[in-house]
Write a protein that holds these residues in place. Structure first.
Motif, mmCIF file in Angstrom:
data_model
loop_
_atom_site.group_PDB
_atom_site.id
_atom_site.type_symbol
_atom_site.label_atom_id
_atom_site.label_comp_id
_atom_site.label_asym_id
_atom_site.label_seq_id
_atom_site.Cartn_x
_atom_site.Cartn_y
_atom_site.Cartn_z
ATOM 1 N N THR A 245 46.158 48.644 26.971
ATOM 2 C CA THR A 245 47.453 48.082 27.357
ATOM 3 C C THR A 245 47.310 46.604 27.695
ATOM 4 N N PHE A 246 48.449 45.891 27.664
ATOM 5 C CA PHE A 246 48.465 44.473 28.034
ATOM 6 C C PHE A 246 48.023 44.297 29.481
ATOM 7 N N GLU A 247 48.614 45.086 30.374
ATOM 8 C CA GLU A 247 48.281 44.971 31.788
ATOM 9 C C GLU A 247 46.801 45.266 32.037
ATOM 10 N N GLY A 248 46.282 46.273 31.317
ATOM 11 C CA GLY A 248 44.866 46.596 31.444
ATOM 12 C C GLY A 248 43.991 45.462 30.959
ATOM 13 N N GLY A 249 44.443 44.757 29.933
ATOM 14 C CA GLY A 249 43.683 43.615 29.433
ATOM 15 C C GLY A 249 43.624 42.490 30.444
ATOM 16 N N VAL A 250 44.750 42.244 31.134
ATOM 17 C CA VAL A 250 44.771 41.213 32.170
ATOM 18 C C VAL A 250 43.768 41.545 33.271
ATOM 19 N N THR A 251 43.857 42.781 33.772
ATOM 20 C CA THR A 251 42.989 43.194 34.884
ATOM 21 C C THR A 251 41.520 43.174 34.485
ATOM 22 N N ALA A 252 41.218 43.680 33.303
ATOM 23 C CA ALA A 252 39.824 43.726 32.846
ATOM 24 C C ALA A 252 39.248 42.323 32.675
ATOM 25 N N ALA A 253 40.046 41.424 32.085
ATOM 26 C CA ALA A 253 39.566 40.057 31.887
ATOM 27 C C ALA A 253 39.341 39.359 33.227
ATOM 28 N N GLU A 254 40.229 39.610 34.178
ATOM 29 C CA GLU A 254 40.036 39.015 35.513
ATOM 30 C C GLU A 254 38.725 39.490 36.127
ATOM 31 N N GLN A 255 38.413 40.754 35.946
ATOM 32 C CA GLN A 255 37.152 41.296 36.468
ATOM 33 C C GLN A 255 35.963 40.613 35.810
ATOM 34 N N GLN A 259 32.777 37.504 37.393
ATOM 35 C CA GLN A 259 31.332 37.710 37.392
ATOM 36 C C GLN A 259 30.632 36.378 37.722
ATOM 37 N N PRO A 260 29.437 36.435 38.291
ATOM 38 C CA PRO A 260 28.692 35.192 38.576
ATOM 39 C C PRO A 260 28.508 34.325 37.334
ATOM 40 N N SER A 261 28.298 34.983 36.177
ATOM 41 C CA SER A 261 28.205 34.247 34.909
ATOM 42 C C SER A 261 29.297 34.764 33.982
ATOM 43 N N PRO A 262 30.462 34.102 33.946
ATOM 44 C CA PRO A 262 31.562 34.574 33.095
ATOM 45 C C PRO A 262 31.153 34.582 31.620
ATOM 46 N N PRO A 263 31.772 35.427 30.827
ATOM 47 C CA PRO A 263 31.406 35.512 29.401
ATOM 48 C C PRO A 263 31.819 34.267 28.628
ATOM 49 N N GLN A 264 31.070 34.008 27.568
ATOM 50 C CA GLN A 264 31.453 32.946 26.635
ATOM 51 C C GLN A 264 32.489 33.454 25.638
ATOM 52 N N ALA A 265 32.501 34.776 25.431
ATOM 53 C CA ALA A 265 33.392 35.370 24.439
ATOM 54 C C ALA A 265 33.759 36.784 24.883
ATOM 55 N N TYR A 278 44.226 36.694 27.229
ATOM 56 C CA TYR A 278 44.716 35.310 27.136
ATOM 57 C C TYR A 278 45.296 34.868 28.482
ATOM 58 N N VAL A 279 46.132 35.728 29.056
ATOM 59 C CA VAL A 279 46.803 35.382 30.314
ATOM 60 C C VAL A 279 45.785 35.161 31.427
ATOM 61 N N ALA A 280 44.844 36.098 31.550
ATOM 62 C CA ALA A 280 43.845 35.998 32.622
ATOM 63 C C ALA A 280 42.967 34.766 32.459
ATOM 64 N N VAL A 281 42.558 34.487 31.230
ATOM 65 C CA VAL A 281 41.682 33.341 30.967
ATOM 66 C C VAL A 281 42.383 32.038 31.347
ATOM 67 N N ARG A 282 43.648 31.918 30.982
ATOM 68 C CA ARG A 282 44.369 30.671 31.277
ATOM 69 C C ARG A 282 44.696 30.547 32.753
ATOM 70 N N ARG A 283 44.995 31.657 33.396
ATOM 71 C CA ARG A 283 45.229 31.616 34.841
ATOM 72 C C ARG A 283 43.995 31.105 35.582
ATOM 73 N N ALA A 284 42.828 31.454 35.036
ATOM 74 C CA ALA A 284 41.573 31.058 35.679
ATOM 75 C C ALA A 284 41.184 29.623 35.338
ATOM 76 N N GLY A 285 41.982 28.955 34.514
ATOM 77 C CA GLY A 285 41.724 27.556 34.207
ATOM 78 C C GLY A 285 40.814 27.324 33.020
ATOM 79 N N PHE A 286 40.531 28.374 32.241
ATOM 80 C CA PHE A 286 39.691 28.224 31.058
ATOM 81 C C PHE A 286 40.553 27.966 29.822
ATOM 82 N N ARG A 287 39.937 27.351 28.823
ATOM 83 C CA ARG A 287 40.622 27.070 27.561
ATOM 84 C C ARG A 287 40.153 28.050 26.485
ATOM 85 N N ILE A 288 41.068 28.346 25.553
ATOM 86 C CA ILE A 288 40.754 29.199 24.403
ATOM 87 C C ILE A 288 40.885 28.341 23.148
ATOM 88 N N PRO A 289 39.865 28.189 22.333
ATOM 89 C CA PRO A 289 38.557 28.836 22.381
ATOM 90 C C PRO A 289 37.458 27.941 22.961
#
Length: 359
Positions: A245-255, A259-265, A278-289
């Motif tokens: 689900t979309f909501e599950g994707g947001v929560t999972a990406a935030e988790q 992490q101490p070392s966030p993923p590159q991909a 996408y939403v979680a990554v941008r909220r955290a201030g990261f750029r895609i890609p």
């Protein structure tokens, strides 16, 4: 009002008419050449057990020789079924269900058959009983079962006992070719893993679907296989469930990003979860890609509407629905599929993936 079963079977099996002796072969032609009654031919067509095997074989040989094909609609009447094709689904991705519907409707266009939907919840203890009640009420010509309903063996046995035709769509072969559309989800996920590894990513995460779905396991296994080929591995803390689900994707990406070392991909098991990422990554201030690459799965319309457009694994869902409907009609018409219908996904590279950003 009661009807004579024999007369009903005769009429239903005769298709477009009984008096034709030229052109398209009729039930009269089959009966004459097999030297039996039309009623006996009708019983063979409608799979009645009350015909000796020798007679059955002789009639089938004549049918094959003439190329006689009873109308599937007529056969439905003979079996006292409606002109309804049922789609029984329990899938958290709305776009997947919509695409399957569109494919089925493509195949039914120009016929008298109609599509009826039956959403269900496999987590409920009366799930199978509810599907059985749906069948008893609507008497469908047959059912199409996409994941994860297709993976329910108790439901399959129940439908067999009720003599209901069905076609299953699944990432592994669960039934005979006449009842299966197989999708090679593992191969598609492997393509996603190879793509990210070839770009140079080393810290790669995976957002997967519900563990109750076989596709979840197939996709993760294929993804991990590709990483292993590249000398990489999926670390335990880099694999998080997103529930498709979309909501599950947001929560999972935030988790993952916490992490101490966030993923590159990130490889998400479907486009819904990738959109959430996408939403979680941008909220955290990261750029895609530039900072984090993202890959989805399914190639639903949202993939081309995101910015940047989503790199994803294309699974031809609409075509799968169409193939399932055609297979169901062909099987009900007496055809026996010998070769498994298989759909192999392919990766569609767009703007959401790039080489790792150099600090």
């Amino acid at each position: 009002m009661s009807h004579s079963p024999d007369r009903h079977d005769q009429t239903a099996a005769s298709g477009s008419g009984e008096g034709q002796s030229r052109g398209k072969p009729t039930i009269n032609d089959v009966a004459r050449l097999a030297k039996v009654s039309k009623k006996t031919v009708s019983r063979v067509i409608n799979e009645s057990p009350f015909v000796k095997q020798k007679t059955r074989d002789a009639i089938k040989a004549v049918i094959a020789e003439l190329g006689f094909t009873p109308d599937p609609q007529a056969r439905a009447l003979a079996r006292r079924k409606s002109f309804l094709i049922g789609l029984v689904y329990d899938n958290p991705s709305p776009q997947y269900v919509v695409n399957i519907q569109r494919g089925i409707l493509d195949a039914l266009e120009g016929t008298d058959f109609q599509l009826v939907l039956h959403p269900c919840d496999r987590t409920k203890p009366d799930h199978v009983a509810r599907v059985r009640a749906f069948v008893q009420q609507h008497k469908p010509f047959g059912l199409i079962l996409p994941p994860s309903v297709s993976e329910d063996e108790l439901l399959a046995r129940t439908l067999d006992e009720a003599e209901v035709d069905y076609v299953r769509i699944a990432s592994v072969q669960l039934d005979s070719p006449s009842r299966m559309i197989r999708t090679l989800d593992g191969e598609g996920a492997a393509a996603a893993g190879r793509h990210l590894a070839e770009l140079g990513h080393r810290q790669i995460a995976h957002i997967h679907g519900p563990l109750s779905f076989r596709s979840t396991h197939e996709r993760r296994a294929g993804f991990e296989r590709a990483l292993h080929e590249a000398g990489l591995s999926l670390q335990p803390d880099m694999a998080v469930e997103g529930g498709y689900t979309f909501e599950g994707g947001v929560t999972a990406a935030e988790q993952l990003l916490n992490q101490p070392s966030p993923p590159q991909a990130i490889f998400a098991g479907n486009d819904e979860m990738a959109t959430g990422a996408y939403v979680a990554v941008r909220r955290a201030g990261f750029r895609i890609p530039e900072d984090i690459s993202i890959v989805g799965f399914d190639d639903t319309p949202i993939a081309g509407r995101l910015w940047p457009a989503l790199t994803t694994v294309r699974l031809p869902i609409r075509e799968m629905g169409s193939a399932a409907a055609r297979l169901l009609l062909a099987t009900a018409n007496g055809a026996v599929a010998r070769q498994l219908v298989t759909f192999e996904p392919e990766i569609v590279v767009r703007g959401s993936t790039a080489t790792p950003h150099k600090a």
